[in-house]
Scaffold this motif. Structure first.
Motif, PDB file in Angstrom:
ATOM      1  N   LEU A   1       0.779   8.364  -0.572  1.00  0.00           N
ATOM      2  CA  LEU A   1       0.145   7.110  -0.160  1.00  0.00           C
ATOM      3  C   LEU A   1      -0.230   7.090   1.312  1.00  0.00           C
ATOM      4  O   LEU A   1      -0.827   6.144   1.797  1.00  0.00           O
ATOM      5  CB  LEU A   1       1.081   5.937  -0.482  1.00  0.00           C
ATOM      6  CG  LEU A   1       1.360   5.745  -1.978  1.00  0.00           C
ATOM      7  CD1 LEU A   1       2.543   4.823  -2.181  1.00  0.00           C
ATOM      8  CD2 LEU A   1       0.115   5.228  -2.690  1.00  0.00           C
ATOM      9  N   ILE A   2       0.102   8.165   2.021  1.00  0.00           N
ATOM     10  CA  ILE A   2      -0.154   8.270   3.452  1.00  0.00           C
ATOM     11  C   ILE A   2      -1.435   9.066   3.678  1.00  0.00           C
ATOM     12  O   ILE A   2      -1.656  10.113   3.077  1.00  0.00           O
ATOM     13  CB  ILE A   2       1.046   8.937   4.151  1.00  0.00           C
ATOM     14  CG1 ILE A   2       2.269   8.021   4.037  1.00  0.00           C
ATOM     15  CG2 ILE A   2       0.726   9.254   5.600  1.00  0.00           C
ATOM     16  CD1 ILE A   2       3.547   8.635   4.550  1.00  0.00           C
ATOM     17  N   GLY A   3      -2.281   8.558   4.584  1.00  0.00           N
ATOM     18  CA  GLY A   3      -3.542   9.200   4.890  1.00  0.00           C
ATOM     19  C   GLY A   3      -3.403  10.422   5.783  1.00  0.00           C
ATOM     20  O   GLY A   3      -2.320  10.729   6.293  1.00  0.00           O
ATOM     21  N   ASP A   4      -4.518  11.108   5.977  1.00  0.00           N
ATOM     22  CA  ASP A   4      -4.535  12.351   6.757  1.00  0.00           C
ATOM     23  C   ASP A   4      -4.265  12.127   8.245  1.00  0.00           C
ATOM     24  O   ASP A   4      -3.566  12.907   8.869  1.00  0.00           O
ATOM     25  CB  ASP A   4      -5.881  13.058   6.580  1.00  0.00           C
ATOM     26  CG  ASP A   4      -6.078  13.528   5.143  1.00  0.00           C
ATOM     27  OD1 ASP A   4      -5.069  13.819   4.464  1.00  0.00           O
ATOM     28  OD2 ASP A   4      -7.239  13.584   4.701  1.00  0.00           O
ATOM     29  N   ASP A   5      -4.838  11.082   8.819  1.00  0.00           N
ATOM     30  CA  ASP A   5      -4.639  10.779  10.243  1.00  0.00           C
ATOM     31  C   ASP A   5      -3.572   9.706  10.369  1.00  0.00           C
ATOM     32  O   ASP A   5      -3.853   8.537  10.626  1.00  0.00           O
ATOM     33  CB  ASP A   5      -5.951  10.308  10.879  1.00  0.00           C
ATOM     34  CG  ASP A   5      -6.985  11.410  10.913  1.00  0.00           C
ATOM     35  OD1 ASP A   5      -6.591  12.572  11.127  1.00  0.00           O
ATOM     36  OD2 ASP A   5      -8.175  11.114  10.717  1.00  0.00           O
ATOM     37  N   PHE A   6      -2.330  10.124  10.206  1.00  0.00           N
ATOM     38  CA  PHE A   6      -1.209   9.208  10.112  1.00  0.00           C
ATOM     39  C   PHE A   6      -0.402   9.191  11.402  1.00  0.00           C
ATOM     40  O   PHE A   6      -0.228  10.220  12.049  1.00  0.00           O
ATOM     41  CB  PHE A   6      -0.307   9.661   8.952  1.00  0.00           C
ATOM     42  CG  PHE A   6       0.970   8.898   8.823  1.00  0.00           C
ATOM     43  CD1 PHE A   6       0.971   7.592   8.369  1.00  0.00           C
ATOM     44  CD2 PHE A   6       2.174   9.494   9.140  1.00  0.00           C
ATOM     45  CE1 PHE A   6       2.158   6.879   8.230  1.00  0.00           C
ATOM     46  CE2 PHE A   6       3.376   8.798   9.007  1.00  0.00           C
ATOM     47  CZ  PHE A   6       3.361   7.487   8.556  1.00  0.00           C
TER      48      PHE A   6
END
Length: 128
Positions: free
Chosen positions: A29-34
């Protein structure tokens, strides 16, 4: 008034996955640019943020959700973490989420770290 929204669905799925120890589901659920920030950890990767989860879950007895607020692209959860009696901490915590493209882009975790200082010191240095 409905309580369902894409932001709520994502944040609640993350919250449930994290506090049940389902790291793969939480990480998905976490994006690439976290970016994650807390009093103890700053991380720019899902792995770095979720690495110590097993240790935390090992001392948690239960988590009590107090409030949840949702906007168009952000959310805030307020909850109490109740630790096992041997640890003896009830930690009021606020967690702010920012979402982009349906995934979590940033999390800021806010809590008083003072009760955890002795536990962190007893655990010793973290591996490099």
């Amino acid at each position: 008034m409905t309580t369902e929204s894409p932001v709520r669905e994502t944040v609640r799925a993350y919250y449930e996955a994290r506090f049940t120890g389902d790291v793969p589901s939480a990480a998905a659920l976490i994006g690439d640019d976290f970016l994650f920030r807390s009093p103890f950890i700053t991380s720019d990767s899902p792995e770095g943020h979720l690495d110590g989860l097993d240790g935390l879950l090992g001392v948690i007895d239960r988590v009590e959700l107090i409030s949840e607020l949702y906007g168009e692209g952000d959310a805030t959860l307020v909850y109490d973490i109740h630790t096992v009696p041997a640890v003896g901490i009830t930690q009021r915590t606020a967690e702010h989420f920012r979402l982009q493209g349906g995934r979590i882009a940033a999390i800021t975790l806010i809590f008083d770290s003072a009760p955890w200082q002795a536990i962190m010191a007893a655990a010793g240095p973290t591996p490099a």
